[in-house]
Write a protein that holds these residues in place. Structure first.
Motif, mmCIF file in Angstrom:
data_model
loop_
_atom_site.group_PDB
_atom_site.id
_atom_site.type_symbol
_atom_site.label_atom_id
_atom_site.label_comp_id
_atom_site.label_asym_id
_atom_site.label_seq_id
_atom_site.Cartn_x
_atom_site.Cartn_y
_atom_site.Cartn_z
ATOM 1 N N ASN A 1 0.728 -1.233 -0.097
ATOM 2 C CA ASN A 1 -0.079 -0.058 -0.081
ATOM 3 C C ASN A 1 0.928 1.326 0.060
ATOM 4 N N ALA A 2 0.344 2.399 -0.221
ATOM 5 C CA ALA A 2 0.883 3.648 -0.378
ATOM 6 C C ALA A 2 1.780 4.141 0.796
ATOM 7 N N ASN A 3 1.228 3.854 2.064
ATOM 8 C CA ASN A 3 2.026 4.148 3.201
ATOM 9 C C ASN A 3 3.160 3.571 3.537
ATOM 10 N N ASN A 4 3.322 2.185 3.078
ATOM 11 C CA ASN A 4 4.551 1.158 3.192
ATOM 12 C C ASN A 4 5.297 1.586 2.209
ATOM 13 N N SER A 5 4.898 2.160 1.109
ATOM 14 C CA SER A 5 5.851 2.130 -0.086
ATOM 15 C C SER A 5 6.595 3.577 0.018
ATOM 16 N N PHE A 6 6.413 4.572 0.917
ATOM 17 C CA PHE A 6 7.204 5.541 0.904
ATOM 18 C C PHE A 6 8.424 5.559 1.244
ATOM 19 N N THR A 7 8.653 4.549 2.204
ATOM 20 C CA THR A 7 10.227 4.522 2.686
ATOM 21 C C THR A 7 10.982 4.155 1.555
ATOM 22 N N ARG A 8 10.751 3.400 0.452
ATOM 23 C CA ARG A 8 11.322 3.172 -0.820
ATOM 24 C C ARG A 8 11.202 4.054 -1.615
ATOM 25 N N ASN A 9 10.313 4.775 -1.805
ATOM 26 C CA ASN A 9 9.785 5.992 -2.744
ATOM 27 C C ASN A 9 9.675 5.076 -4.181
ATOM 28 N N PHE A 10 8.585 4.338 -4.112
ATOM 29 C CA PHE A 10 8.381 3.846 -5.459
ATOM 30 C C PHE A 10 8.260 4.620 -6.471
ATOM 31 N N TRP A 11 7.690 5.693 -6.219
ATOM 32 C CA TRP A 11 7.324 6.576 -7.476
ATOM 33 C C TRP A 11 8.228 7.137 -7.783
ATOM 34 N N VAL A 12 9.391 7.311 -7.230
ATOM 35 C CA VAL A 12 10.573 7.921 -7.948
ATOM 36 C C VAL A 12 11.285 6.647 -8.728
ATOM 37 N N ASP A 13 11.212 5.469 -8.193
ATOM 38 C CA ASP A 13 12.181 4.470 -8.888
ATOM 39 C C ASP A 13 11.191 4.369 -10.247
ATOM 40 N N TYR A 14 10.137 4.137 -10.074
ATOM 41 C CA TYR A 14 9.134 4.189 -11.378
ATOM 42 C C TYR A 14 9.394 5.123 -12.251
ATOM 43 N N LEU A 15 9.285 6.371 -11.864
ATOM 44 C CA LEU A 15 9.627 7.660 -12.857
ATOM 45 C C LEU A 15 10.884 7.319 -13.507
ATOM 46 N N ARG A 16 11.908 7.035 -12.832
ATOM 47 C CA ARG A 16 13.295 6.838 -13.408
ATOM 48 C C ARG A 16 13.467 5.820 -14.344
ATOM 49 N N SER A 17 12.744 4.647 -14.059
ATOM 50 C CA SER A 17 12.232 3.508 -15.084
ATOM 51 C C SER A 17 11.448 3.952 -16.305
ATOM 52 N N ALA A 18 10.644 4.772 -16.069
ATOM 53 C CA ALA A 18 9.869 5.309 -17.314
ATOM 54 C C ALA A 18 10.719 6.237 -18.110
ATOM 55 N N LEU A 19 11.425 7.104 -17.506
ATOM 56 C CA LEU A 19 12.479 7.968 -18.289
ATOM 57 C C LEU A 19 13.473 7.169 -19.071
ATOM 58 N N THR A 20 13.768 5.930 -18.517
ATOM 59 C CA THR A 20 14.638 5.106 -19.291
ATOM 60 C C THR A 20 14.120 4.412 -20.360
ATOM 61 N N VAL A 21 12.830 4.161 -20.374
ATOM 62 C CA VAL A 21 12.034 3.644 -21.558
ATOM 63 C C VAL A 21 11.979 4.777 -22.538
ATOM 64 N N LEU A 22 11.703 6.022 -22.012
ATOM 65 C CA LEU A 22 11.729 7.059 -22.939
ATOM 66 C C LEU A 22 12.992 7.444 -23.944
ATOM 67 N N VAL A 23 14.137 7.089 -22.982
ATOM 68 C CA VAL A 23 15.368 7.310 -23.746
ATOM 69 C C VAL A 23 15.609 6.313 -25.025
ATOM 70 N N VAL A 24 15.015 5.023 -24.688
ATOM 71 C CA VAL A 24 15.107 4.065 -25.619
ATOM 72 C C VAL A 24 14.294 4.399 -26.776
ATOM 73 N N ALA A 25 13.073 4.890 -26.492
ATOM 74 C CA ALA A 25 11.948 5.239 -27.718
ATOM 75 C C ALA A 25 12.853 6.768 -28.330
ATOM 76 N N HIS A 26 13.264 7.352 -27.627
ATOM 77 C CA HIS A 26 13.992 8.571 -28.135
ATOM 78 C C HIS A 26 15.042 8.288 -29.182
ATOM 79 N N HIS A 27 15.990 7.334 -28.965
ATOM 80 C CA HIS A 27 16.940 6.942 -29.908
ATOM 81 C C HIS A 27 16.458 6.296 -30.852
ATOM 82 N N SER A 28 15.286 5.454 -30.690
ATOM 83 C CA SER A 28 14.652 4.766 -31.757
ATOM 84 C C SER A 28 13.969 5.568 -32.651
#
Length: 397
Positions: A4-31
Motif C-alpha cells: 500500500n501507499a503508506n508502506n511504499s514511501f520508505t522506498r519511494n516507489f514513485w521515484v523508482d518508477y519515474l526513473r524507469s519510465a524515463l529510461t523507456v523514453l530514452v530507448v524510444a528517443h533513440h529509436s
C-alpha cells in the motif's frame, strides 16, 4: 499490486518508477532519431551525424516526439540522480559511498560503455565506409578518427562527477538542513511561487550559456563527452535534487496534499500547451527576424525563454503525475526498475542494429520507429535479465 501507499514511501516507489519510465523514453528517443526530418548522416565522420543510422523514411510527427523528450528528460534524470545523495552518504559514509559510485557508475561507463559502443557503432562505420567490414580498421577508426564516442553512457560519467562534486556541498547543506527543509516544504503551499522560482533558476543556468556557445556543441576528451550548453542546467537540476533530498519530500514538497502535487493537471496541460507554442514560435520568430521586427538576439531570448517554460512544466508534470498515481508497488514496474540501468547501457546496440537492418525494408517511418523501439526494448530487457543472474552484475547494476 504488492503494497500500500503508506508502506511504499520508505522506498519511494514513485521515484523508482519515474526513473524507469524515463529510461523507456530514452530507448524510444533513440529509436526515433533515424526517422526525423532533420536527420543527416556524415560519411566522413559518422560521429558528427545526427544519429549513427539515418533512414530515407522520415516523418515530422517523429520530430515532435523526439523534440518533446529532448527539452526535459535528461534534466529530470539528473534531478532524480541527486535526490538520494544525502541519504546514501549518511548510510554508507563518504569512503564507501565513493567506492559504490566507482563500481556502479565509473567502471560500467568506462569498460561496459566502451565495449557496448564498439558493438553499437559498427553499422554506422559499415554504412560510412561502403560496407567495409575490417574489424581492426574499425576499432582503430573508433578510437582515433571518431575520438572514442561514448554514446548514451555519457550521462553516467557526468552523474559520477556530479556525485563527487556533491559530497563537499552536502556537508554544507547538512548544516542548513532545517532551513532547507522549511524552504522546500513551504513551496508545497505556494505552487505558483515555486514554478516562478524553478523557471527563473532554469533560465539562469541554461539560457546565457546556450546563447553564448550554441545549443548543439559537445566537448570532451576521449569518452568523457558532454553537451556544453547544458552542463550548468544538468548540474543545477542535480543540485535541486540534492536540496530536495535533504528534506522529507514525501511529506513536504511532494506530499499528496502539496499544492504542487495537487496541481498535476495544470502542469500537464501547461507542458503540452507550452511545447506547442515552442514549436510554433520557430516559424513566427524566423519570419519576425526576416521582416525586421526582431533582432536575432531578441528572437533567441524569446525562443529560449519559451523553451525553459516547456522544460520546467514537463518536469513538474512528470514528477507530480508519478507522485499521484505511482504510490503503490507493482510487480511489472519493479521488474522494469530492476533492469532499467542495464537497459540504459544496452539499448543503443539493439536500436542501431535494428535500424540498420530496416534500412532496406519498404515501410513507413512510423512503422520502423515502432519496430525499432519494441524490439530494442524487449531485447535489452531480456539480456539485462540474463546478465543480472551474474552475482557481481546484480550487485552493482
Amino acid at each position: 499490486m504488492l503494497n500500500n501507499a503508506n508502506n511504499s514511501f520508505t522506498r519511494n516507489f514513485w521515484v523508482d518508477y519515474l526513473r524507469s519510465a524515463l529510461t523507456v523514453l530514452v530507448v524510444a528517443h533513440h529509436s526515433a532519431l533515424a526517422y526525423t526530418t532533420f536527420a543527416k548522416f556524415d560519411k566522413k565522420t559518422y560521429i558528427f551525424s545526427t544519429h549513427p543510422i539515418v533512414d530515407s523514411q522520415r516523418w515530422v510527427g517523429i520530430d515532435l516526439f523526439q523534440n518533446f523528450n529532448d527539452v526535459f528528460f535528461m534534466s529530470l534524470m539528473f534531478l532524480i540522480g541527486g535526490l538520494f545523495l544525502s541519504k546514501s552518504i549518511d548510510k554508507k559514509g563518504v569512503v564507501n559511498y565513493v567506492r559504490d559510485r566507482i563500481f556502479r557508475l565509473l567502471i560500467p561507463f568506462f569498460f561496459l560503455g566502451t565495449i557496448f559502443m564498439l558493438i553499437a557503432y559498427f553499422p554506422s562505420y559499415y554504412v560510412a565506409n561502403n560496407k567495409e567490414t575490417g574489424i581492426v580498421v574499425f576499432v582503430y577508426d573508433f578510437f582515433h578518427h571518431q575520438k572514442w564516442p561514448s554514446g548514451p553512457p555519457w550521462f553516467i560519467w557526468v552523474l559520477f562527477l556530479f556525485n563527487l562534486i556533491g559530497i563537499p556541498f552536502q556537508f554544507y547543506f547538512k548544516k542548513l538542513n532545517d532551513k532547507i527543509a522549511v524552504v522546500f516544504d513551504s513551496f508545497g503551499k505556494k505552487p505558483l511561487f515555486f514554478f516562478v522560482v524553478f523557471y527563473l533558476f532554469t533560465w539562469v543556468v541554461f539560457v546565457p550559456l546556450t546563447m553564448l556557445v550554441g545549443p548543439g556543441i559537445w566537448v570532451g576528451y576521449g569518452p568523457f563527452d558532454f553537451q556544453l550548453s547544458r552542463i550548468l542546467l544538468y548540474f543545477g537540476y542535480f543540485t535541486i535534487g540534492v536540496l530536495i533530498g535533504n528534506s522529507d519530500f514525501n511529506k513536504g514538497i511532494f506530499s499528496i496534499q502539496s499544492g504542487i502535487v495537487k496541481n498535476w493537471k495544470v502542469w500537464a496541460f501547461g507542458a503540452l500547451v507550452t511545447y506547442a507554442v515552442l514549436i510554433r514560435s520557430e516559424e513566427i520568430l524566423t519570419k519576425a527576424i526576416a521582416d525586421g521586427m526582431l533582432t536575432v538576439l531578441n528572437a533567441h531570448i524569446i525562443y529560449w525563454s519559451v523553451y525553459v517554460a516547456s522544460c520546467v512544466l514537463s518536469n513538474l508534470a512528470f514528477l507530480t503525475i508519478f507522485r499521484n498515481f505511482m504510490d503503490m508497488e507493482s510487480i511489472g514496474w519493479n521488474l522494469l526498475n530492476e533492469n532499467a540501468y542495464l537497459i540504459y547501457l544496452l539499448h543503443y546496440i539493439f536500436v542501431i542494429w535494428i535500424q540498420f537492418c530496416l534500412l532496406s525494408v519498404s515501410a513507413s517511418a512510423w512503422s520502423k520507429f515502432l519496430l525499432t523501439f519494441f524490439f530494442a526494448f524487449i531485447l535489452s530487457f531480456l539480456v539485462s535479465s540474463f546478465l543480472r543472474k551474474i552475482r557481481l552484475v546484480n550487485k552493482y547494476l
